[in-house]
Write a protein that holds these residues in place. Structure first.
Motif, PDB file in Angstrom:
ATOM      1  N   UNK A 133      33.050  -2.906  -5.398  1.00 43.08           N
ATOM      2  CA  UNK A 133      32.286  -1.904  -6.154  1.00 43.08           C
ATOM      3  C   UNK A 133      30.970  -2.490  -6.642  1.00 43.08           C
ATOM      4  N   UNK A 134      31.034  -3.705  -7.193  1.00 42.29           N
ATOM      5  CA  UNK A 134      29.817  -4.368  -7.669  1.00 42.29           C
ATOM      6  C   UNK A 134      28.845  -4.570  -6.509  1.00 42.29           C
ATOM      7  N   UNK A 135      29.380  -4.999  -5.359  1.00 42.24           N
ATOM      8  CA  UNK A 135      28.524  -5.220  -4.191  1.00 42.24           C
ATOM      9  C   UNK A 135      27.853  -3.921  -3.759  1.00 42.24           C
ATOM     10  N   UNK A 136      28.605  -2.840  -3.752  1.00 43.07           N
ATOM     11  CA  UNK A 136      28.023  -1.546  -3.374  1.00 43.07           C
ATOM     12  C   UNK A 136      26.941  -1.121  -4.357  1.00 43.07           C
ATOM     13  N   UNK A 137      27.209  -1.337  -5.645  1.00 43.68           N
ATOM     14  CA  UNK A 137      26.201  -0.969  -6.652  1.00 43.68           C
ATOM     15  C   UNK A 137      24.937  -1.795  -6.476  1.00 43.68           C
ATOM     16  N   UNK A 138      25.118  -3.087  -6.268  1.00 43.23           N
ATOM     17  CA  UNK A 138      23.950  -3.943  -6.060  1.00 43.23           C
ATOM     18  C   UNK A 138      23.211  -3.538  -4.792  1.00 43.23           C
ATOM     19  N   UNK A 139      23.968  -3.205  -3.740  1.00 40.31           N
ATOM     20  CA  UNK A 139      23.333  -2.749  -2.507  1.00 40.31           C
ATOM     21  C   UNK A 139      22.536  -1.482  -2.717  1.00 40.31           C
ATOM     22  N   UNK A 140      23.120  -0.545  -3.522  1.00 41.65           N
ATOM     23  CA  UNK A 140      22.399   0.695  -3.799  1.00 41.65           C
ATOM     24  C   UNK A 140      21.118   0.426  -4.586  1.00 41.65           C
ATOM     25  N   UNK A 141      21.218  -0.493  -5.571  1.00 42.35           N
ATOM     26  CA  UNK A 141      20.025  -0.849  -6.345  1.00 42.35           C
ATOM     27  C   UNK A 141      18.967  -1.475  -5.449  1.00 42.35           C
ATOM     28  N   UNK A 142      19.416  -2.354  -4.550  1.00 40.49           N
ATOM     29  CA  UNK A 142      18.469  -2.994  -3.634  1.00 40.49           C
ATOM     30  C   UNK A 142      17.832  -1.973  -2.709  1.00 40.49           C
ATOM     31  N   UNK A 143      18.633  -1.001  -2.212  1.00 42.55           N
ATOM     32  CA  UNK A 143      18.096   0.026  -1.313  1.00 42.55           C
ATOM     33  C   UNK A 143      17.044   0.868  -2.026  1.00 42.55           C
ATOM     34  N   UNK A 144      17.337   1.230  -3.272  1.00 43.73           N
ATOM     35  CA  UNK A 144      16.363   2.012  -4.043  1.00 43.73           C
ATOM     36  C   UNK A 144      15.093   1.205  -4.262  1.00 43.73           C
ATOM     37  N   UNK A 145      15.271  -0.081  -4.575  1.00 41.48           N
ATOM     38  CA  UNK A 145      14.106  -0.932  -4.798  1.00 41.48           C
ATOM     39  C   UNK A 145      13.251  -1.048  -3.537  1.00 41.48           C
ATOM     40  N   UNK A 146      13.919  -1.238  -2.377  1.00 45.39           N
ATOM     41  CA  UNK A 146      13.184  -1.348  -1.107  1.00 45.39           C
ATOM     42  C   UNK A 146      12.465  -0.046  -0.805  1.00 45.39           C
ATOM     43  N   UNK A 147      13.163   1.093  -1.019  1.00 46.71           N
ATOM     44  CA  UNK A 147      12.530   2.378  -0.736  1.00 46.71           C
ATOM     45  C   UNK A 147      11.315   2.594  -1.629  1.00 46.71           C
ATOM     46  N   UNK A 148      11.461   2.229  -2.908  1.00 49.72           N
ATOM     47  CA  UNK A 148      10.334   2.378  -3.829  1.00 49.72           C
ATOM     48  C   UNK A 148       9.173   1.459  -3.445  1.00 49.72           C
ATOM     49  N   UNK A 149       9.493   0.218  -3.045  1.00 48.26           N
ATOM     50  CA  UNK A 149       8.457  -0.730  -2.642  1.00 48.26           C
ATOM     51  C   UNK A 149       7.724  -0.244  -1.393  1.00 48.26           C
ATOM     52  N   UNK A 150       8.476   0.303  -0.439  1.00 53.27           N
ATOM     53  CA  UNK A 150       7.876   0.826   0.787  1.00 53.27           C
ATOM     54  C   UNK A 150       6.962   2.002   0.488  1.00 53.27           C
ATOM     55  N   UNK A 151       7.407   2.897  -0.407  1.00 56.97           N
ATOM     56  CA  UNK A 151       6.581   4.049  -0.750  1.00 56.97           C
ATOM     57  C   UNK A 151       5.296   3.606  -1.438  1.00 56.97           C
ATOM     58  N   UNK A 152       5.417   2.636  -2.343  1.00 59.72           N
ATOM     59  CA  UNK A 152       4.219   2.132  -3.010  1.00 59.72           C
ATOM     60  C   UNK A 152       3.278   1.457  -2.001  1.00 59.72           C
ATOM     61  N   UNK A 153       3.852   0.715  -1.035  1.00 59.72           N
ATOM     62  CA  UNK A 153       3.039   0.055  -0.012  1.00 59.72           C
ATOM     63  C   UNK A 153       2.272   1.102   0.799  1.00 59.72           C
ATOM     64  N   UNK A 154       2.979   2.183   1.161  1.00 58.67           N
ATOM     65  CA  UNK A 154       2.322   3.218   1.979  1.00 58.67           C
ATOM     66  C   UNK A 154       1.202   3.907   1.197  1.00 58.67           C
ATOM     67  N   UNK A 155       1.457   4.203  -0.080  1.00 61.58           N
ATOM     68  CA  UNK A 155       0.449   4.930  -0.855  1.00 61.58           C
ATOM     69  C   UNK A 155      -0.773   4.052  -1.162  1.00 61.58           C
ATOM     70  N   UNK A 156      -0.499   2.828  -1.668  1.00 61.01           N
ATOM     71  CA  UNK A 156      -1.603   1.961  -2.116  1.00 61.01           C
ATOM     72  C   UNK A 156      -2.340   1.358  -0.935  1.00 61.01           C
ATOM     73  N   UNK A 157      -1.586   0.735  -0.012  1.00 57.57           N
ATOM     74  CA  UNK A 157      -2.227   0.063   1.120  1.00 57.57           C
ATOM     75  C   UNK A 157      -2.837   1.060   2.094  1.00 57.57           C
ATOM     76  N   UNK A 158      -2.262   2.273   2.175  1.00 49.77           N
ATOM     77  CA  UNK A 158      -2.862   3.276   3.074  1.00 49.77           C
ATOM     78  C   UNK A 158      -4.278   3.622   2.668  1.00 49.77           C
ATOM     79  N   UNK A 159      -4.445   3.825   1.369  1.00 52.45           N
ATOM     80  CA  UNK A 159      -5.801   4.113   0.887  1.00 52.45           C
ATOM     81  C   UNK A 159      -6.733   2.920   1.092  1.00 52.45           C
ATOM     82  N   UNK A 160      -6.172   1.721   0.936  1.00 50.24           N
ATOM     83  CA  UNK A 160      -6.976   0.509   1.141  1.00 50.24           C
ATOM     84  C   UNK A 160      -7.425   0.398   2.581  1.00 50.24           C
ATOM     85  N   UNK A 161      -6.509   0.713   3.520  1.00 47.46           N
ATOM     86  CA  UNK A 161      -6.860   0.665   4.943  1.00 47.46           C
ATOM     87  C   UNK A 161      -7.993   1.637   5.267  1.00 47.46           C
TER      88      UNK A 161
END
Length: 536
Positions: free
Chosen positions: A24-52
């Motif tokens: 259960x702990x592993x799944x929760x940590x995995x879910x937190x990591x997935x959310x973090x990765x998704x948020x990081x990717x979205x921020x990369x697309x928004x910020x770096x896209x405008x920079x490009x």
């Protein structure tokens, strides 16, 4: 695979729970990591896209790019501007493309001359565009801006691309705090899981799942196979255990478990017994007569770790035993009647013997005549209304026994009874004999000392016995039919088995018994049986 399953089965309950919690702990940590990765990717697309887009616009607006984009040596001439764009944007590849997608200048010289697929890009239509494309096999974020002529024609395309960060880069990019939080959460989760597994093991007393299930099944099998009824009641008066025998004896169903004792329609005497709060809450061999059974009950307190959690009551069906006791009581009553008659006849014989010795033969003849007439009057008073021989014999005997106690037993002139089936006659003798004995006992100390009996079979069978005793208080008119309760004030503890048998036999025949105030100043007990039971 079978070995692994065997190992898992052999693991303890605490170990299984620990493994489950770790998952259960592993799944929760995995879910937190997935959310973090998704948020990081979205921020990369928004910020770096405008920079490009901004870097591509800057490159496209450079004068030398607009002048020499089509030069044969554009790759060398524009190289400084391309490198400067790379330095400004931090992008991996900066290129200048022909409208047909051929690379004319690039920060990666090996790509010069290649044809690039614009994909979903709208740059060839004269509009800047930012989106995802595969560049050298890498999923990249690309910003493209057209180099337009004064007439609005697309002369070239400035393209800036950067690959998406890897999973580890995304997690690392979220900051060191996230990594610390994830690690701390994992550590706390593991510690909490271990402590919880230890607690479970302590509360289950080290028993495993199969052992707990086996104990529960064994307990259920034992409870429901016992002939005696078993009822467990907790301290709140709620039934927690009710085996099959108890359900049958109390005439309740299994859904009574989990409900209060006073909410399932038990006989009032049984209900009071189960809820009584006597010292120690123990009771040995208490006999209670319900409307259909005679029950022998034993109650013991139930405790765990020194704390009382309720009571356990066992019960046995003593109906047959009570019936036998009633029959014995009837035989004893008949024996007492015969004893009384023997005593009476002995006195009469002694009198006759004395008169004969005195040669008072005329007096002997008068005495015998008087005794004969009196006996005939008693017999006539009974037999002219009661045609059943067994019932008539009982009333004649009870009349003599009552007379010995100084009580007059009268048969109502409106009584009528035809011959009964033998089985029914036996039950009627039990009912009538107990009622008459009870009435005679309570009338001995009264002023009038009278008992009146009415028997009528006109509509079913109606038996009424009225006495001149103290009567029965209203609050005792239900409980008086339970064993151990009596209306006789001079009997310590009561002898209520007779009245209990009266109600039991009446109920078994489909009838009922009631007690009310009587015309002689005492009580009147009335038994009514349906007409079907009187047919031979």
């Amino acid at each position: 695979m079978s070995t692994w399953r065997g190992t898992l089965t052999a693991r303890s309950l605490a170990t299984r729970f620990l493994v489950f919690q770790v998952l259960v702990v592993t799944l929760v940590l995995g879910a937190v990591a997935a959310v973090s990765v998704a948020q990081s990717t979205r921020e990369f697309r928004d910020v770096r896209g405008q920079r490009m887009i901004a870097v591509a616009e800057n490159l496209a607006s450079t004068p030398i790019v607009r002048q020499r984009y089509a030069d044969a040596f554009a790759s060398r001439i524009l190289a400084p501007d391309v490198d400067r764009a790379v330095a400004l944007s931090g992008a991996r590849i900066v290129e200048l493309l022909a409208p047909d997608g051929v690379v004319r200048a690039s920060s990666e010289p090996t790509r010069i001359g290649r044809r690039v697929d614009f994909g979903r890009s709208l740059v060839t239509e004269g509009r800047a565009w930012s989106g995802d494309l595969d560049v050298d096999g890498l999923h990249s974020l690309v910003g493209q801006v057209p180099v337009l002529s004064t007439a609005g024609e697309v002369l070239a395309v400035a393209s800036v691309s950067e690959p998406y960060p890897t999973l580890w880069q995304s997690l690392s990019g979220a900051g060191e705090r996230l990594v610390v939080y994830l690690g701390l959460g994992a550590a706390l989760g593991l510690i909490a899981s271990w402590l919880l597994s230890r607690r479970i093991k302590r509360h289950t007393r080290g028993l495993e799942i199969a052992e707990i299930a086996g104990l529960a099944d064994h307990r259920e099998a034992l409870l429901h196979s016992i002939r005696e009824g078993v009822v467990a009641v907790n301290t709140d008066g709620v039934i927690t255990v009710l085996n099959d025998s108890a359900q049958e004896l109390l005439s309740v169903s299994g859904d009574a478990v989990g409900r209060r004792v006073d909410s399932i329609g038990l006989d009032p005497a049984v209900e009071q017994f189960l809820l009584s709060d006597a010292p120690g809450r123990s009771a040995d061999d208490t006999v209670i007569a319900t409307r259909t059974r005679v029950l022998a009950l034993n109650r013991r307190p139930a405790t765990t770790r020194g704390e009382e959690i309720g009571t356990v009551t066992t019960m046995r069906d003593s109906t047959e035993l009570a019936s036998m006791q009633g029959q014995l009581s009837s035989h004893k009553s008949m024996t007492d009647t015969l004893r009384a008659q023997t005593h009476e006849f002995a006195n009469q014989l002694h009198t006759i013997s004395g008169l004969v010795q005195l040669e008072e033969y005329e007096a002997v003849r008068d005495l015998v005549g008087t005794l004969t007439r009196r006996r005939e009057e008693i017999n006539e008073a009974v037999t002219r209304n009661i045609s059943d021989p067994a019932v008539a014999a009982l009333l004649i005997a009870k009349t003599s026994l009552a007379a010995e106690s100084g009580v007059a037993l009268l048969i109502d002139d409106d009584s009528h009874l035809d011959a009964l089936p033998p089985a029914l006659a036996t039950d009627v003798i039990t009912v009538l004999g107990n009622l008459v004995d009870n009435a005679v006992d309570v009338s001995e100390g009264s002023v009038r000392k009278v008992v009146e009996v009415t028997v009528d079979d006109g509509d079913g069978l109606h038996i009424s016995v009225a006495d001149s005793g103290p009567g029965v208080p209203v609050h005792l008119r239900e409980s008086i039919f339970a064993r151990g309760v009596t209306s006789k004030p001079d009997v310590p503890g009561g002898r209520g088995i007779g009245l209990a048998l009266v109600r039991l036999v009446s109920a078994q025949l489909g009838g009922r018994v009631e007690v009310t105030d009587g015309p002689l100043g005492g009580a009147v007990f009335e038994v009514r049986l349906p007409g079907r039971v009187t047919r031979a």
